[in-house]
Design an enzyme around this catalytic site. Structure first.
Site, short mmCIF file in Angstrom:
data_model
loop_
_atom_site.label_atom_id
_atom_site.label_comp_id
_atom_site.label_asym_id
_atom_site.label_seq_id
_atom_site.Cartn_x
_atom_site.Cartn_y
_atom_site.Cartn_z
N GLU A 85 -0.39 7.56 -0.69
CA GLU A 85 -1.39 8.11 -1.61
C GLU A 85 -0.91 9.43 -2.22
O GLU A 85 -1.50 9.92 -3.16
CB GLU A 85 -2.74 8.30 -0.89
CG GLU A 85 -2.75 9.31 0.26
CD GLU A 85 -2.21 8.76 1.58
OE1 GLU A 85 -1.43 7.79 1.56
OE2 GLU A 85 -2.56 9.33 2.63
N CYS A 91 13.73 10.82 6.90
CA CYS A 91 13.72 10.42 8.31
C CYS A 91 15.13 10.43 8.87
O CYS A 91 15.32 10.31 10.08
CB CYS A 91 13.09 9.05 8.47
SG CYS A 91 14.11 7.77 7.78
N SER A 110 4.95 8.23 9.97
CA SER A 110 5.12 9.03 11.19
C SER A 110 4.97 8.12 12.41
O SER A 110 4.30 7.08 12.35
CB SER A 110 4.06 10.12 11.20
OG SER A 110 2.78 9.52 11.11
N LYS A 134 0.89 -1.17 0.00
CA LYS A 134 0.00 0.00 0.00
C LYS A 134 0.92 1.22 0.00
O LYS A 134 1.43 1.64 1.03
CB LYS A 134 -0.88 -0.03 1.26
CG LYS A 134 -2.20 0.75 1.18
CD LYS A 134 -2.05 2.20 0.88
CE LYS A 134 -1.63 3.03 2.07
NZ LYS A 134 -1.36 4.45 1.71
N GLU A 158 9.27 16.44 15.34
CA GLU A 158 9.72 16.27 13.95
C GLU A 158 9.07 17.35 13.08
O GLU A 158 7.85 17.49 13.07
CB GLU A 158 9.32 14.88 13.43
CG GLU A 158 9.77 14.67 12.00
CD GLU A 158 9.47 13.25 11.51
OE1 GLU A 158 8.34 12.77 11.69
OE2 GLU A 158 10.38 12.65 10.92
P1 NAD Z 1 2.27 9.09 7.39
O1 NAD Z 1 2.40 8.47 8.72
O2 NAD Z 1 1.31 10.21 7.22
O3 NAD Z 1 1.82 7.98 6.30
C1 NAD Z 1 2.52 6.77 6.17
C2 NAD Z 1 1.55 5.71 5.63
O4 NAD Z 1 0.50 5.50 6.58
C3 NAD Z 1 0.89 6.11 4.32
O5 NAD Z 1 0.83 4.98 3.47
C4 NAD Z 1 -0.50 6.57 4.75
O6 NAD Z 1 -1.48 6.30 3.77
C5 NAD Z 1 -0.77 5.75 6.00
N1 NAD Z 1 -1.57 6.49 6.99
C6 NAD Z 1 -1.51 7.83 7.28
N2 NAD Z 1 -2.38 8.12 8.29
C7 NAD Z 1 -2.96 6.96 8.64
C8 NAD Z 1 -3.92 6.61 9.63
N3 NAD Z 1 -4.46 7.53 10.44
N4 NAD Z 1 -4.30 5.32 9.73
C9 NAD Z 1 -3.76 4.39 8.93
N5 NAD Z 1 -2.85 4.66 7.96
C10 NAD Z 1 -2.46 5.92 7.83
O7 NAD Z 1 3.74 9.49 6.91
P2 NAD Z 1 4.17 10.36 5.63
O8 NAD Z 1 3.78 11.77 5.85
O9 NAD Z 1 3.74 9.68 4.38
O10 NAD Z 1 5.75 10.22 5.71
C11 NAD Z 1 6.56 11.02 6.55
C12 NAD Z 1 6.83 10.33 7.87
O11 NAD Z 1 7.45 9.05 7.65
C13 NAD Z 1 7.82 11.10 8.72
O12 NAD Z 1 7.39 11.05 10.06
C14 NAD Z 1 9.11 10.36 8.54
O13 NAD Z 1 10.04 10.50 9.59
C15 NAD Z 1 8.62 8.96 8.45
N6 NAD Z 1 9.60 8.11 7.81
C16 NAD Z 1 10.30 7.24 8.58
C17 NAD Z 1 11.27 6.44 8.02
C18 NAD Z 1 12.07 5.49 8.86
O14 NAD Z 1 12.84 4.72 8.30
N7 NAD Z 1 11.94 5.50 10.16
C19 NAD Z 1 11.53 6.53 6.66
C20 NAD Z 1 10.79 7.42 5.89
C21 NAD Z 1 9.83 8.21 6.48
#
Ligand code: NAD
Length: 487
Positions: free
Chosen positions: A182, A287, A232, A179, A388
Protein backbone atom coordinates in the site's frame (compact mmCIF):
# COMPACT_ATOMS: atom_id res chain seq x y z
CA UNK A 1 -0.75 3.30 -20.06
CA UNK A 2 -1.49 4.11 -16.40
CA UNK A 3 0.57 7.14 -15.40
CA UNK A 4 1.83 8.22 -12.03
CA UNK A 5 0.28 11.62 -11.58
CA UNK A 6 -0.78 13.94 -8.83
CA UNK A 7 -3.71 12.97 -6.60
CA UNK A 8 -4.40 9.83 -8.58
CA UNK A 9 -6.84 7.38 -7.05
CA UNK A 10 -5.59 3.85 -7.42
CA UNK A 11 -8.01 1.32 -8.85
CA UNK A 12 -8.24 -2.41 -8.45
CA UNK A 13 -7.80 -4.42 -11.65
CA UNK A 14 -10.44 -7.11 -11.83
CA UNK A 15 -11.48 -9.17 -14.84
CA UNK A 16 -9.46 -6.94 -17.16
CA UNK A 17 -11.05 -3.65 -15.97
CA UNK A 18 -9.73 -0.91 -13.69
CA UNK A 19 -12.40 -1.06 -10.99
CA UNK A 20 -13.30 1.28 -8.13
CA UNK A 21 -12.77 -0.48 -4.80
CA UNK A 22 -15.67 -0.75 -2.36
CA UNK A 23 -13.23 0.42 0.37
CA UNK A 24 -14.37 3.08 2.77
CA UNK A 25 -10.80 3.94 3.79
CA UNK A 26 -7.76 4.92 1.77
CA UNK A 27 -4.17 5.93 2.41
CA UNK A 28 -2.10 8.68 0.89
CA UNK A 29 0.87 7.75 -1.30
CA UNK A 30 3.66 10.29 -1.16
CA UNK A 31 7.03 10.91 -2.73
CA UNK A 32 9.39 10.26 0.22
CA UNK A 33 11.92 12.87 -0.95
CA UNK A 34 9.67 15.79 -1.91
CA UNK A 35 6.61 14.76 0.20
CA UNK A 36 4.39 15.54 -2.78
CA UNK A 37 1.14 13.52 -2.71
CA UNK A 38 1.08 11.10 -5.61
CA UNK A 39 -2.29 9.47 -5.06
CA UNK A 40 -4.52 7.55 -2.70
CA UNK A 41 -4.67 3.80 -2.35
CA UNK A 42 -7.95 2.13 -1.31
CA UNK A 43 -7.97 -0.37 1.55
CA UNK A 44 -10.05 -2.96 -0.26
CA UNK A 45 -12.58 -5.10 1.56
CA UNK A 46 -13.29 -8.83 1.54
CA UNK A 47 -15.97 -8.10 -1.09
CA UNK A 48 -13.29 -6.74 -3.45
CA UNK A 49 -11.24 -9.89 -2.87
CA UNK A 50 -14.34 -12.01 -3.62
CA UNK A 51 -14.78 -10.15 -6.91
CA UNK A 52 -11.14 -10.71 -7.88
CA UNK A 53 -11.32 -14.42 -6.99
CA UNK A 54 -14.52 -14.77 -9.03
CA UNK A 55 -12.89 -13.10 -12.06
CA UNK A 56 -9.73 -15.19 -11.74
CA UNK A 57 -11.76 -18.39 -11.34
CA UNK A 58 -13.84 -17.58 -14.46
CA UNK A 59 -10.69 -16.95 -16.48
CA UNK A 60 -8.93 -20.14 -15.37
CA UNK A 61 -10.48 -22.87 -17.61
CA UNK A 62 -9.85 -21.07 -20.92
CA UNK A 63 -6.40 -19.87 -19.86
CA UNK A 64 -5.42 -23.35 -18.76
CA UNK A 65 -6.45 -24.69 -22.18
CA UNK A 66 -4.43 -22.04 -23.98
CA UNK A 67 -1.35 -23.87 -25.29
CA UNK A 68 1.82 -23.19 -23.30
CA UNK A 69 3.54 -21.80 -26.40
CA UNK A 70 0.77 -19.21 -26.83
CA UNK A 71 0.96 -18.24 -23.16
CA UNK A 72 4.73 -17.85 -23.61
CA UNK A 73 4.28 -15.62 -26.67
CA UNK A 74 2.31 -13.12 -24.58
CA UNK A 75 5.22 -13.00 -22.13
CA UNK A 76 7.70 -12.46 -24.98
CA UNK A 77 5.61 -9.45 -26.05
CA UNK A 78 5.48 -8.23 -22.44
CA UNK A 79 9.27 -8.40 -22.18
CA UNK A 80 9.60 -6.17 -25.25
CA UNK A 81 7.04 -3.70 -23.94
CA UNK A 82 8.78 -3.53 -20.55
CA UNK A 83 12.07 -2.73 -22.28
CA UNK A 84 10.45 -0.09 -24.51
CA UNK A 85 8.91 1.59 -21.46
CA UNK A 86 11.85 1.08 -19.09
CA UNK A 87 12.68 4.75 -18.69
CA UNK A 88 9.16 5.76 -17.76
CA UNK A 89 8.72 2.81 -15.39
CA UNK A 90 12.04 3.53 -13.62
CA UNK A 91 11.18 7.20 -13.23
CA UNK A 92 7.80 6.41 -11.73
CA UNK A 93 9.43 3.97 -9.33
CA UNK A 94 11.88 6.61 -8.15
CA UNK A 95 8.98 9.01 -7.54
CA UNK A 96 7.09 6.71 -5.24
CA UNK A 97 9.92 4.71 -3.64
CA UNK A 98 12.80 7.19 -3.44
CA UNK A 99 15.75 5.13 -4.70
CA UNK A 100 17.82 6.59 -7.52
CA UNK A 101 17.31 5.91 -11.23
CA UNK A 102 20.23 3.50 -11.47
CA UNK A 103 18.64 1.43 -8.72
CA UNK A 104 15.14 1.51 -10.18
CA UNK A 105 16.46 0.57 -13.64
CA UNK A 106 18.29 -2.35 -12.00
CA UNK A 107 15.11 -3.39 -10.19
CA UNK A 108 13.14 -3.41 -13.44
CA UNK A 109 15.86 -5.40 -15.17
CA UNK A 110 15.67 -8.09 -12.48
CA UNK A 111 11.90 -8.17 -12.96
CA UNK A 112 12.25 -8.51 -16.73
CA UNK A 113 14.59 -11.47 -16.24
CA UNK A 114 11.75 -13.32 -14.54
CA UNK A 115 9.51 -12.68 -17.54
CA UNK A 116 12.35 -13.97 -19.77
CA UNK A 117 12.66 -17.10 -17.67
CA UNK A 118 8.91 -17.69 -17.64
CA UNK A 119 8.95 -17.48 -21.48
CA UNK A 120 10.59 -20.92 -21.35
CA UNK A 121 7.40 -22.45 -19.90
CA UNK A 122 6.87 -25.02 -22.73
CA UNK A 123 10.17 -26.59 -21.68
CA UNK A 124 10.00 -25.79 -17.96
CA UNK A 125 6.59 -27.46 -17.62
CA UNK A 126 7.55 -30.75 -19.25
CA UNK A 127 6.87 -33.90 -17.28
CA UNK A 128 8.70 -37.22 -17.12
CA UNK A 129 7.92 -40.62 -18.57
CA UNK A 130 9.06 -44.20 -18.25
CA UNK A 131 8.00 -46.94 -20.62
CA UNK A 132 7.48 -50.41 -19.11
CA UNK A 133 7.44 -49.40 -15.47
CA UNK A 134 5.87 -52.84 -15.25
CA UNK A 135 5.33 -55.28 -18.13
CA UNK A 136 3.26 -53.44 -20.75
CA UNK A 137 2.61 -50.49 -18.41
CA UNK A 138 3.91 -46.94 -18.95
CA UNK A 139 4.13 -44.12 -16.46
CA UNK A 140 3.95 -40.39 -17.24
CA UNK A 141 3.85 -37.20 -15.17
CA UNK A 142 2.10 -34.06 -16.38
CA UNK A 143 2.60 -30.72 -14.67
CA UNK A 144 -0.82 -29.12 -14.36
CA UNK A 145 -1.81 -25.65 -13.12
CA UNK A 146 -3.94 -25.56 -10.00
CA UNK A 147 -6.24 -22.52 -10.27
CA UNK A 148 -6.09 -19.12 -8.60
CA UNK A 149 -2.88 -18.06 -6.81
CA UNK A 150 -2.24 -14.80 -4.95
CA UNK A 151 0.83 -12.80 -3.91
CA UNK A 152 1.24 -10.23 -1.16
CA UNK A 153 4.31 -8.06 -1.66
CA UNK A 154 6.38 -5.44 0.25
CA UNK A 155 7.27 -1.83 -0.51
CA UNK A 156 10.98 -2.12 -1.12
CA UNK A 157 10.90 -3.64 -4.63
CA UNK A 158 7.36 -2.85 -5.79
CA UNK A 159 8.05 -3.81 -9.42
CA UNK A 160 10.53 -6.67 -9.16
CA UNK A 161 8.99 -8.69 -6.33
CA UNK A 162 5.53 -9.12 -7.92
CA UNK A 163 7.43 -10.40 -10.97
CA UNK A 164 9.12 -13.12 -8.89
CA UNK A 165 5.68 -14.69 -8.87
CA UNK A 166 2.94 -13.86 -11.32
CA UNK A 167 4.81 -14.38 -14.63
CA UNK A 168 5.58 -17.99 -13.60
CA UNK A 169 2.10 -18.63 -12.23
CA UNK A 170 0.30 -17.41 -15.34
CA UNK A 171 2.86 -18.96 -17.71
CA UNK A 172 2.01 -22.28 -16.07
CA UNK A 173 -1.72 -21.72 -16.80
CA UNK A 174 -2.92 -20.43 -13.43
CA UNK A 175 -4.72 -17.16 -12.85
CA UNK A 176 -3.51 -14.62 -10.31
CA UNK A 177 -4.34 -11.91 -7.78
CA UNK A 178 -1.67 -9.47 -6.63
CA UNK A 179 -1.93 -7.39 -3.45
CA UNK A 180 0.89 -4.86 -3.82
CA UNK A 181 2.34 -2.84 -0.96
CA UNK A 182 0.00 0.00 0.00
CA UNK A 183 3.04 2.29 0.32
CA UNK A 184 4.04 2.39 -3.36
CA UNK A 185 1.41 0.70 -5.54
CA UNK A 186 1.46 3.05 -8.52
CA UNK A 187 4.20 1.85 -10.85
CA UNK A 188 3.03 -1.75 -11.03
CA UNK A 189 -0.15 -0.40 -12.62
CA UNK A 190 1.92 0.40 -15.70
CA UNK A 191 3.04 -3.19 -15.84
CA UNK A 192 -0.54 -4.40 -15.62
CA UNK A 193 -1.45 -2.17 -18.56
CA UNK A 194 1.50 -3.47 -20.54
CA UNK A 195 0.42 -7.04 -19.80
CA UNK A 196 -3.00 -6.28 -21.26
CA UNK A 197 -1.33 -4.69 -24.28
CA UNK A 198 0.82 -7.83 -24.64
CA UNK A 199 -2.38 -9.91 -24.87
CA UNK A 200 -2.99 -11.28 -21.37
CA UNK A 201 -6.74 -12.09 -21.34
CA UNK A 202 -9.12 -10.49 -18.80
CA UNK A 203 -9.11 -12.14 -15.38
CA UNK A 204 -5.71 -13.84 -15.76
CA UNK A 205 -3.92 -11.15 -13.71
CA UNK A 206 -5.92 -9.19 -11.14
CA UNK A 207 -4.83 -6.60 -8.59
CA UNK A 208 -6.52 -5.78 -5.29
CA UNK A 209 -5.06 -2.94 -3.25
CA UNK A 210 -5.15 -2.70 0.51
CA UNK A 211 -3.53 -3.70 3.75
CA UNK A 212 -4.24 -6.05 6.65
CA UNK A 213 -7.98 -6.63 6.02
CA UNK A 214 -7.38 -7.31 2.34
CA UNK A 215 -4.53 -9.71 3.14
CA UNK A 216 -6.65 -11.60 5.67
CA UNK A 217 -9.40 -12.04 3.08
CA UNK A 218 -6.86 -13.47 0.61
CA UNK A 219 -5.26 -15.82 3.14
CA UNK A 220 -8.64 -17.25 4.17
CA UNK A 221 -10.33 -17.37 0.77
CA UNK A 222 -11.41 -20.89 -0.25
CA UNK A 223 -11.14 -19.98 -3.93
CA UNK A 224 -7.37 -19.36 -3.71
CA UNK A 225 -5.10 -22.42 -3.90
CA UNK A 226 -1.76 -20.88 -2.99
CA UNK A 227 -0.10 -17.81 -1.52
CA UNK A 228 3.29 -16.24 -2.21
CA UNK A 229 4.19 -13.71 0.48
CA UNK A 230 7.17 -11.35 0.86
CA UNK A 231 7.56 -8.93 3.77
CA UNK A 232 8.74 -8.74 7.37
CA UNK A 233 9.21 -12.02 9.23
CA UNK A 234 6.50 -11.13 11.70
CA UNK A 235 3.87 -10.94 8.94
CA UNK A 236 5.46 -13.80 6.95
CA UNK A 237 4.96 -16.13 9.94
CA UNK A 238 1.37 -15.01 10.28
CA UNK A 239 0.66 -15.38 6.55
CA UNK A 240 2.28 -18.82 6.47
CA UNK A 241 0.28 -20.12 9.44
CA UNK A 242 -3.03 -18.67 8.30
CA UNK A 243 -2.83 -19.73 4.67
CA UNK A 244 -1.56 -23.22 5.58
CA UNK A 245 -4.42 -23.60 8.07
CA UNK A 246 -6.78 -22.79 5.20
CA UNK A 247 -5.23 -25.68 3.21
CA UNK A 248 -3.18 -23.62 0.75
CA UNK A 249 0.31 -23.97 -0.63
CA UNK A 250 2.41 -21.19 0.91
CA UNK A 251 5.83 -19.70 0.37
CA UNK A 252 6.54 -16.82 2.78
CA UNK A 253 9.77 -14.83 2.49
CA UNK A 254 10.60 -12.73 5.54
CA UNK A 255 13.12 -10.26 6.91
CA UNK A 256 16.90 -10.36 7.22
CA UNK A 257 20.02 -9.42 9.13
CA UNK A 258 22.89 -10.01 6.73
CA UNK A 259 26.55 -10.33 7.76
CA UNK A 260 29.44 -9.29 5.55
CA UNK A 261 32.57 -11.18 6.64
CA UNK A 262 35.91 -9.65 5.62
CA UNK A 263 39.06 -11.79 5.70
CA UNK A 264 42.58 -10.29 6.06
CA UNK A 265 43.48 -11.51 2.54
CA UNK A 266 40.55 -9.70 0.85
CA UNK A 267 41.08 -7.14 -1.93
CA UNK A 268 40.17 -4.10 0.15
CA UNK A 269 39.26 -1.84 -2.77
CA UNK A 270 36.76 -4.31 -4.22
CA UNK A 271 35.52 -5.19 -0.74
CA UNK A 272 34.97 -1.59 0.30
CA UNK A 273 33.00 -0.76 -2.84
CA UNK A 274 30.88 -3.88 -2.38
CA UNK A 275 30.24 -3.14 1.30
CA UNK A 276 29.17 0.43 0.63
CA UNK A 277 26.79 -0.69 -2.12
CA UNK A 278 25.39 -3.46 0.04
CA UNK A 279 24.86 -1.48 3.25
CA UNK A 280 23.75 1.87 1.87
CA UNK A 281 22.23 1.06 -1.55
CA UNK A 282 18.51 1.83 -1.55
CA UNK A 283 19.13 3.42 1.89
CA UNK A 284 19.54 -0.06 3.38
CA UNK A 285 15.98 -1.05 2.46
CA UNK A 286 16.80 -4.37 0.81
CA UNK A 287 16.31 -7.81 2.28
CA UNK A 288 19.77 -8.60 0.90
CA UNK A 289 21.42 -5.47 2.28
CA UNK A 290 24.46 -5.98 4.46
CA UNK A 291 23.77 -4.85 8.00
CA UNK A 292 26.64 -6.25 10.06
CA UNK A 293 30.27 -6.02 8.93
CA UNK A 294 32.53 -8.58 10.57
CA UNK A 295 36.29 -8.07 10.30
CA UNK A 296 38.34 -11.23 10.82
CA UNK A 297 41.67 -10.57 12.62
CA UNK A 298 43.66 -7.73 11.08
CA UNK A 299 40.99 -7.23 8.37
CA UNK A 300 39.10 -5.07 10.83
CA UNK A 301 41.68 -2.31 11.02
CA UNK A 302 42.40 -2.55 7.30
CA UNK A 303 38.79 -1.88 6.33
CA UNK A 304 37.56 0.43 9.10
CA UNK A 305 38.90 3.83 7.93
CA UNK A 306 38.26 3.17 4.28
CA UNK A 307 34.65 2.11 4.97
CA UNK A 308 34.02 5.07 7.25
CA UNK A 309 35.40 7.58 4.71
CA UNK A 310 33.32 6.16 1.88
CA UNK A 311 30.16 6.06 4.00
CA UNK A 312 30.74 9.65 5.08
CA UNK A 313 31.15 10.89 1.52
CA UNK A 314 27.97 9.38 0.03
CA UNK A 315 25.71 11.95 -1.65
CA UNK A 316 22.20 11.82 -0.21
CA UNK A 317 19.37 13.31 -2.23
CA UNK A 318 16.38 13.03 -4.50
CA UNK A 319 16.61 9.94 -6.69
CA UNK A 320 15.78 11.90 -9.86
CA UNK A 321 18.65 14.34 -9.28
CA UNK A 322 21.98 13.69 -10.98
CA UNK A 323 24.66 12.45 -8.60
CA UNK A 324 22.33 11.12 -5.91
CA UNK A 325 23.86 8.01 -4.43
CA UNK A 326 21.39 7.39 -1.62
CA UNK A 327 17.72 8.37 -1.46
CA UNK A 328 15.38 8.75 1.53
CA UNK A 329 13.71 6.00 3.52
CA UNK A 330 10.10 5.30 2.61
CA UNK A 331 8.08 7.10 5.30
CA UNK A 332 8.07 9.07 8.53
CA UNK A 333 7.19 6.03 10.70
CA UNK A 334 9.99 4.06 9.04
CA UNK A 335 12.47 6.89 9.60
CA UNK A 336 11.46 6.96 13.27
CA UNK A 337 11.97 3.20 13.48
CA UNK A 338 15.48 3.47 12.03
CA UNK A 339 16.34 6.37 14.35
CA UNK A 340 15.03 4.28 17.24
CA UNK A 341 17.62 1.60 16.43
CA UNK A 342 20.38 4.22 16.39
CA UNK A 343 19.28 5.50 19.80
CA UNK A 344 19.10 1.93 21.10
CA UNK A 345 22.60 1.19 19.76
CA UNK A 346 23.98 4.09 21.78
CA UNK A 347 22.25 3.06 24.97
CA UNK A 348 23.25 -0.60 24.51
CA UNK A 349 26.93 0.40 24.51
CA UNK A 350 27.86 0.23 20.85
CA UNK A 351 30.20 3.03 19.74
CA UNK A 352 28.65 5.49 17.27
CA UNK A 353 31.39 6.57 14.83
CA UNK A 354 29.23 8.08 12.09
CA UNK A 355 25.83 9.57 12.97
CA UNK A 356 23.27 10.04 10.18
CA UNK A 357 20.39 11.17 12.39
CA UNK A 358 20.58 14.85 11.47
CA UNK A 359 21.00 14.38 7.73
CA UNK A 360 19.31 17.04 5.60
CA UNK A 361 19.01 17.79 1.89
CA UNK A 362 18.70 21.53 1.25
CA UNK A 363 16.25 21.43 -1.65
CA UNK A 364 13.98 18.88 0.03
CA UNK A 365 13.83 19.80 3.72
CA UNK A 366 10.80 17.60 4.40
CA UNK A 367 12.22 14.36 2.92
CA UNK A 368 12.64 11.26 5.07
CA UNK A 369 16.42 11.48 5.23
CA UNK A 370 18.68 9.27 7.29
CA UNK A 371 22.39 9.59 6.62
CA UNK A 372 24.85 6.69 6.57
CA UNK A 373 25.39 5.62 10.16
CA UNK A 374 28.18 3.42 11.49
CA UNK A 375 28.60 1.77 14.90
CA UNK A 376 31.46 -0.35 16.15
CA UNK A 377 31.70 -2.89 18.97
CA UNK A 378 28.32 -4.31 17.99
CA UNK A 379 27.33 -7.81 19.09
CA UNK A 380 24.26 -10.05 18.70
CA UNK A 381 23.08 -9.45 22.27
CA UNK A 382 22.17 -5.90 21.17
CA UNK A 383 19.01 -5.03 19.22
CA UNK A 384 21.36 -3.29 16.83
CA UNK A 385 23.28 -6.52 16.31
CA UNK A 386 20.37 -8.94 16.06
CA UNK A 387 17.26 -7.21 14.67
CA UNK A 388 16.47 -6.05 11.16
CA UNK A 389 16.88 -2.26 10.91
CA UNK A 390 16.11 -1.82 7.19
CA UNK A 391 17.94 1.49 7.00
CA UNK A 392 21.46 2.82 6.27
CA UNK A 393 22.96 1.67 9.56
CA UNK A 394 26.12 -0.45 9.76
CA UNK A 395 27.25 -2.41 12.81
CA UNK A 396 30.96 -3.31 12.79
CA UNK A 397 32.46 -6.07 14.88
CA UNK A 398 35.69 -8.06 14.99
CA UNK A 399 36.28 -11.80 15.35
CA UNK A 400 39.38 -14.02 15.31
CA UNK A 401 38.50 -16.52 12.58
CA UNK A 402 35.84 -17.88 10.21
CA UNK A 403 34.38 -20.14 12.90
CA UNK A 404 33.77 -17.16 15.18
CA UNK A 405 32.16 -15.31 12.26
CA UNK A 406 29.84 -18.26 11.61
CA UNK A 407 29.03 -18.49 15.31
CA UNK A 408 28.07 -14.81 15.33
CA UNK A 409 25.86 -15.26 12.25
CA UNK A 410 24.10 -18.19 13.85
CA UNK A 411 23.20 -16.24 16.97
CA UNK A 412 20.82 -14.16 14.85
CA UNK A 413 17.34 -15.55 14.04
CA UNK A 414 17.48 -14.60 10.36
CA UNK A 415 19.15 -16.57 7.57
CA UNK A 416 18.58 -14.66 4.36
CA UNK A 417 22.01 -13.74 2.98
CA UNK A 418 25.66 -13.35 3.88
CA UNK A 419 28.92 -12.62 2.05
CA UNK A 420 32.57 -13.37 2.54
CA UNK A 421 35.42 -11.30 1.09
CA UNK A 422 38.65 -13.23 0.64
CA UNK A 423 41.25 -14.35 -1.89
CA UNK A 424 41.33 -17.82 -0.31
CA UNK A 425 39.22 -20.52 -1.96
CA UNK A 426 39.66 -22.59 1.19
CA UNK A 427 38.20 -19.89 3.44
CA UNK A 428 35.34 -19.29 1.00
CA UNK A 429 34.53 -23.00 0.86
CA UNK A 430 34.67 -23.38 4.63
CA UNK A 431 32.36 -20.41 5.03
CA UNK A 432 29.91 -21.61 2.39
CA UNK A 433 29.87 -25.05 3.99
CA UNK A 434 29.18 -23.88 7.53
CA UNK A 435 27.24 -20.60 7.25
CA UNK A 436 23.76 -22.15 7.15
CA UNK A 437 22.45 -19.21 5.13
CA UNK A 438 20.52 -19.52 1.88
CA UNK A 439 22.08 -16.80 -0.27
CA UNK A 440 25.88 -16.63 -0.04
CA UNK A 441 28.10 -14.06 -1.76
CA UNK A 442 31.80 -14.58 -2.33
CA UNK A 443 33.48 -11.22 -3.03
CA UNK A 444 29.98 -9.94 -3.86
CA UNK A 445 28.10 -7.55 -1.55
CA UNK A 446 24.59 -8.56 -2.58
CA UNK A 447 23.90 -12.23 -3.35
CA UNK A 448 21.05 -11.05 -5.54
CA UNK A 449 18.00 -13.01 -6.69
CA UNK A 450 18.69 -14.43 -10.15
CA UNK A 451 15.57 -15.43 -12.07
CA UNK A 452 17.02 -18.77 -13.17
CA UNK A 453 17.86 -19.86 -9.60
CA UNK A 454 15.63 -20.31 -6.55
CA UNK A 455 15.53 -17.42 -4.12
CA UNK A 456 14.58 -17.31 -0.45
CA UNK A 457 16.13 -17.50 2.98
CA UNK A 458 16.61 -19.95 5.83
CA UNK A 459 15.54 -20.03 9.49
CA UNK A 460 13.50 -16.93 10.45
CA UNK A 461 13.79 -15.48 6.94
CA UNK A 462 11.66 -18.08 5.16
CA UNK A 463 8.57 -20.16 5.88
CA UNK A 464 7.75 -22.89 3.40
CA UNK A 465 9.83 -25.22 1.27
CA UNK A 466 9.60 -24.25 -2.41
CA UNK A 467 11.25 -20.88 -2.92
CA UNK A 468 10.66 -18.05 -5.40
CA UNK A 469 11.97 -18.09 -8.98
CA UNK A 470 14.03 -20.82 -10.67
CA UNK A 471 12.69 -24.35 -10.96
CA UNK A 472 11.04 -23.98 -7.53
CA UNK A 473 8.59 -21.47 -9.02
CA UNK A 474 7.43 -24.02 -11.58
CA UNK A 475 7.01 -26.65 -8.86
CA UNK A 476 5.13 -24.23 -6.62
CA UNK A 477 2.66 -23.22 -9.32
CA UNK A 478 2.00 -26.72 -10.73
CA UNK A 479 1.09 -30.16 -9.47
CA UNK A 480 2.74 -33.25 -10.94
CA UNK A 481 0.00 -35.64 -11.90
CA UNK A 482 1.11 -39.23 -12.44
CA UNK A 483 -0.60 -41.37 -15.07
CA UNK A 484 -0.02 -45.13 -15.18
CA UNK A 485 -1.25 -46.59 -18.47
CA UNK A 486 -1.97 -50.07 -19.78
CA UNK A 487 -3.53 -50.47 -23.22
P1 NAD B 1 5.49 -5.69 5.74
O1 NAD B 1 5.60 -7.02 6.37
O2 NAD B 1 5.09 -4.54 6.57
O3 NAD B 1 4.39 -5.75 4.55
C1 NAD B 1 4.45 -6.73 3.55
C2 NAD B 1 3.04 -6.97 3.01
O4 NAD B 1 2.22 -7.49 4.07
C3 NAD B 1 2.37 -5.71 2.51
O5 NAD B 1 1.65 -6.01 1.32
C4 NAD B 1 1.42 -5.32 3.65
O6 NAD B 1 0.24 -4.70 3.19
C5 NAD B 1 1.09 -6.65 4.29
N1 NAD B 1 0.91 -6.55 5.74
C6 NAD B 1 1.59 -5.73 6.61
N2 NAD B 1 1.17 -5.95 7.89
C7 NAD B 1 0.22 -6.92 7.82
C8 NAD B 1 -0.57 -7.58 8.80
N3 NAD B 1 -0.48 -7.28 10.09
N4 NAD B 1 -1.43 -8.53 8.38
C9 NAD B 1 -1.53 -8.84 7.07
N5 NAD B 1 -0.81 -8.24 6.10
C10 NAD B 1 0.05 -7.30 6.47
O7 NAD B 1 6.85 -5.42 4.97
P2 NAD B 1 7.34 -4.06 4.25
O8 NAD B 1 7.64 -3.06 5.29
O9 NAD B 1 6.41 -3.70 3.15
O10 NAD B 1 8.69 -4.57 3.58
C11 NAD B 1 9.91 -4.67 4.26
C12 NAD B 1 10.12 -6.07 4.80
O11 NAD B 1 10.08 -7.03 3.73
C13 NAD B 1 11.50 -6.24 5.42
O12 NAD B 1 11.37 -7.02 6.58
C14 NAD B 1 12.28 -6.98 4.36
O13 NAD B 1 13.37 -7.73 4.83
C15 NAD B 1 11.23 -7.86 3.80
N6 NAD B 1 11.59 -8.31 2.47
C16 NAD B 1 11.99 -9.60 2.32
C17 NAD B 1 12.39 -10.07 1.08
C18 NAD B 1 12.85 -11.48 0.91
O14 NAD B 1 13.09 -11.87 -0.24
N7 NAD B 1 13.01 -12.25 1.95
C19 NAD B 1 12.37 -9.21 -0.01
C20 NAD B 1 11.95 -7.89 0.18
C21 NAD B 1 11.56 -7.46 1.42
Amino acid sequence: MAQVSNKETVYNFIGGEWTVSSATDSLSIENPATRETLGRVPLSSAADVDAAVAAASRAFPAWRETPAVERARILFRLKELLEENAQEISRSLTLEHGKNLLETRGELQRGIENVEHACGIPTLMMGESLEDIAAGIDCVTYRQPLGVFAAITPYNFPVMIPMWFWPYAVAAGNTFILKPSEQDPLTHQMIVDLSTEAGLPPGVLNVVHGAQETVTALLDHPGIVGISFVGSSQVARLAYAKAAAAGKRVQALGGAKNHMVVMPDADFNITNEALIGSLFGSAGQRCLAGSAVVGVGEAYDKMRERFLDSANSLTIGYGLDEGTEMGPVISKPHKERVLGYIDAGESEGAKLILDGRDATVDSYPEGHWVGPTVFEDVNPSMKLGSEEIFGPVAGLSRVKNVDEAVDLIQQVEYGNATSIFTSSGKAAREFRYKAGISMIGVNVGVAAPMAFFPFGGARGSFYGDLKAQGSDAISFYTDRRVVIERW
